[in-house]
Design an enzyme around this catalytic site. Structure first.
Site, PDB file in Angstrom:
ATOM      1  N   TYR A 135     -25.445   7.180 -22.932  1.00  0.00           N
ATOM      2  CA  TYR A 135     -26.233   6.243 -23.734  1.00  0.00           C
ATOM      3  C   TYR A 135     -27.174   5.410 -22.873  1.00  0.00           C
ATOM      4  CZ  TYR A 135     -24.113   6.640 -28.387  1.00  0.00           C
ATOM      5  OH  TYR A 135     -23.724   7.055 -29.630  1.00  0.00           O
ATOM      6  N   LYS A 185     -14.695  16.469 -20.620  1.00  0.00           N
ATOM      7  CA  LYS A 185     -15.140  17.863 -20.608  1.00  0.00           C
ATOM      8  C   LYS A 185     -15.131  18.321 -19.150  1.00  0.00           C
ATOM      9  CE  LYS A 185     -16.798  21.547 -22.716  1.00  0.00           C
ATOM     10  NZ  LYS A 185     -16.004  22.360 -23.668  1.00  0.00           N
ATOM     11  N   ASP A 217     -13.803  19.314 -27.102  1.00  0.00           N
ATOM     12  CA  ASP A 217     -13.852  20.264 -28.222  1.00  0.00           C
ATOM     13  C   ASP A 217     -12.450  20.450 -28.815  1.00  0.00           C
ATOM     14  OD1 ASP A 217     -13.122  21.471 -25.816  1.00  0.00           O
ATOM     15  OD2 ASP A 217     -14.181  23.353 -26.209  1.00  0.00           O
ATOM     16  N   ASP A 241     -18.210   8.125 -29.619  1.00  0.00           N
ATOM     17  CA  ASP A 241     -19.037   7.960 -30.822  1.00  0.00           C
ATOM     18  C   ASP A 241     -18.668   9.034 -31.833  1.00  0.00           C
ATOM     19  OD1 ASP A 241     -21.208   7.035 -32.452  1.00  0.00           O
ATOM     20  OD2 ASP A 241     -22.370   8.768 -31.754  1.00  0.00           O
ATOM     21  N   ASP A 245     -15.993   8.655 -35.361  1.00  0.00           N
ATOM     22  CA  ASP A 245     -16.420   8.977 -36.733  1.00  0.00           C
ATOM     23  C   ASP A 245     -15.455   9.970 -37.357  1.00  0.00           C
ATOM     24  OD1 ASP A 245     -18.727   7.395 -36.789  1.00  0.00           O
ATOM     25  OD2 ASP A 245     -19.939   8.999 -37.681  1.00  0.00           O
TER      26      ASP A 245
HETATM   27  C1  IPM Z   1     -21.779   3.502 -33.645  1.00  0.00           C
HETATM   28  C2  IPM Z   1     -23.158   3.912 -34.053  1.00  0.00           C
HETATM   29  C3  IPM Z   1     -24.111   3.497 -32.939  1.00  0.00           C
HETATM   30  C4  IPM Z   1     -23.716   4.261 -31.698  1.00  0.00           C
HETATM   31  C5  IPM Z   1     -25.600   3.686 -33.255  1.00  0.00           C
HETATM   32  C6  IPM Z   1     -25.995   3.031 -34.562  1.00  0.00           C
HETATM   33  C7  IPM Z   1     -26.465   3.211 -32.132  1.00  0.00           C
HETATM   34  O1  IPM Z   1     -23.205   5.275 -34.306  1.00  0.00           O
HETATM   35  O2  IPM Z   1     -21.553   2.293 -33.451  1.00  0.00           O
HETATM   36  O3  IPM Z   1     -20.920   4.377 -33.517  1.00  0.00           O
HETATM   37  O4  IPM Z   1     -24.132   5.415 -31.515  1.00  0.00           O
HETATM   38  O5  IPM Z   1     -22.981   3.708 -30.894  1.00  0.00           O
HETATM   39 MG    MG Z   2     -21.308   6.224 -34.284  1.00  0.00          MG
END
Ligand code: IPM
Ligand code: MG
Length: 350
Positions: A135, A185, A217, A241, A245
């Site tokens: 990032y 990885k 993975d 990230d 999710d």
């Molecule tokens: C998160 C989001 C952020 C990230 C974005 C909105 C920059 O996806 O907080 O997970 O990638 O960290």
């Molecule tokens: Mg995110």
């Protein structure tokens, strides 16, 4: 920082709950509002005004709604709403992002996994490194090379950055079920080989915690195959990230999950895991519970008020047990509420 989309609506409810908890337990919180993301771009031309950074630095804790929306998607990447979020993480040194993924028993029907799989349990936390890795790695950029549009980023970690997030993970595990799985990885990436080496070194200071390793993975697959094997997952910024999710959505209740971003000294930042949901913004349809639970995390981590945090979490459970739902978690036979009404119910239970 209410931010964009549904951000202002859910932050408003969360602050009402904070104030109700303060009243109940005899505390007083003073709050200040600051701009971030698209709303900050509209008002000031930048997603993270200096005044916002200053206000956050002065605070004991920061609450964030969400940032982003289609209105700002076509802007120059340097001033997109997301830059505000990345910027405040960096400015406050919030290197540790704690993202719990837990199953709400009241919402088990919404879980995306088969009952026999979740029957074994789904209660894990992703500890994501938040201020380094690909990032922020340099060099990064785009240019035309040999007549072809070309882009590149750098995934880079030094041993100090790895060690400090590893410590957070091991200490989190000690308060849970004493298991850390480090995700990398290392079969392909040099950066991951350093990551793994350092995590193993740090683990020697935590002999009571069991350490395992997975390639990313495989980790993505194991999360849906058998999430009960995980207690604490520690990983870098990009893998975290993605996996956070995945971990949150399999619970079926992404609108329910809070998160905390912590540094070593500065104020922590607390926010729901979900995004700004521009499609339902301003309609009173958003689920404020993840932000309300972020207040609970804030009370626990930033103010050492675990009794108050428990009270808020219990109030949320009671509200769900009583059958109250927002649209995202609605099921037949339950009562559909607006954002405000849901805030009211939690306050009533509190
Ligand atoms: C998160 C989001 C952020 C990230 C974005 C909105 C920059 O996806 O907080 O997970 O990638 O960290
Ligand atoms: Mg995110």
């Amino acid at each position: 920082m209410p931010g964009d989309g549904i951000g202002p609506e859910i932050v408003e409810e969360a602050l009402r709950v904070l104030n109700a908890a303060a009243k109940k337990f005899g505390h007083e919180f003073s709050t200040e509002e600051a701009l971030i993301g698209g709303s900050a771009i509209d008002a000031t031309g930048t997603p993270l005004p200096e005044a916002t950074v200053e206000a956050c630095k002065k605070a004991d804790a920061v609450l964030l709604g969400a940032v982003g929306g289609p209105k700002w998607d076509t802007l120059d990447p340097a001033i997109r709403p997301e830059k505000g979020l990345l910027g405040i993480r960096k400015a406050l040194g919030l290197f540790a992002n704690l993202r719990p993924a837990t199953l709400f028993p009241e919402l088990a029907g919404a879980c995306l996994l088969r009952p026999d799989i979740v029957g074994k349990g789904l209660d894990l936390i992703v500890v994501r490194e938040l201020t380094g890795g690909i990032y922020f790695g340099k060099p990064a950029g785009t240019e035309v090379r040999d007549g072809k549009r070309t882009g590149w980023n750098t995934m880079i970690y030094n041993e100090d950055e790895i060690a400090r997030i590893a410590h957070v993970a091991f200490q989190a595990a000690q308060k849970r079920r004493n298991k850390v799985c480090s995700v990398d990885k290392a079969n392909v990436l040099d950066v991951s080989r350093v990551w793994r080496e350092v995590v193993i070194e740090v683990s020697r200071q935590y002999p009571d915690v069991e350490l395992s390793h997975l390639y990313v993975d495989n980790a993505a697959m194991q999360l849906v195959r058998d999430p009960s094997q995980f207690d604490v997952i520690v990983t870098g910024n990009l893998f975290g990230d993605i996996l956070s999710d995945e971990a949150s959505v399999i619970t079926g209740s992404i609108g329910m999950l809070p998160s905390a971003s912590l540094g070593s000294a500065q104020p922590g930042l607390f926010e729901p895991i979900h995004g700004s949901a521009p499609d339902i913004a301003g309609q009173g349809k958003a689920n404020p519970l993840a932000t309300i639970l972020s207040i609970a995390m804030m009370l626990r981590h930033a103010f050492d008020m675990s009794v108050e945090a428990d009270a808020i979490e219990n109030a949320v459970h009671k509200t769900l047990q009583a059958g109250f739902r927002t649209g995202d978690i609605m099921e037949a036979g339950k009562t559909l509420l607006s954002t405000r009404e849901m805030g009211d119910k939690v306050i009533a239970c509190l």
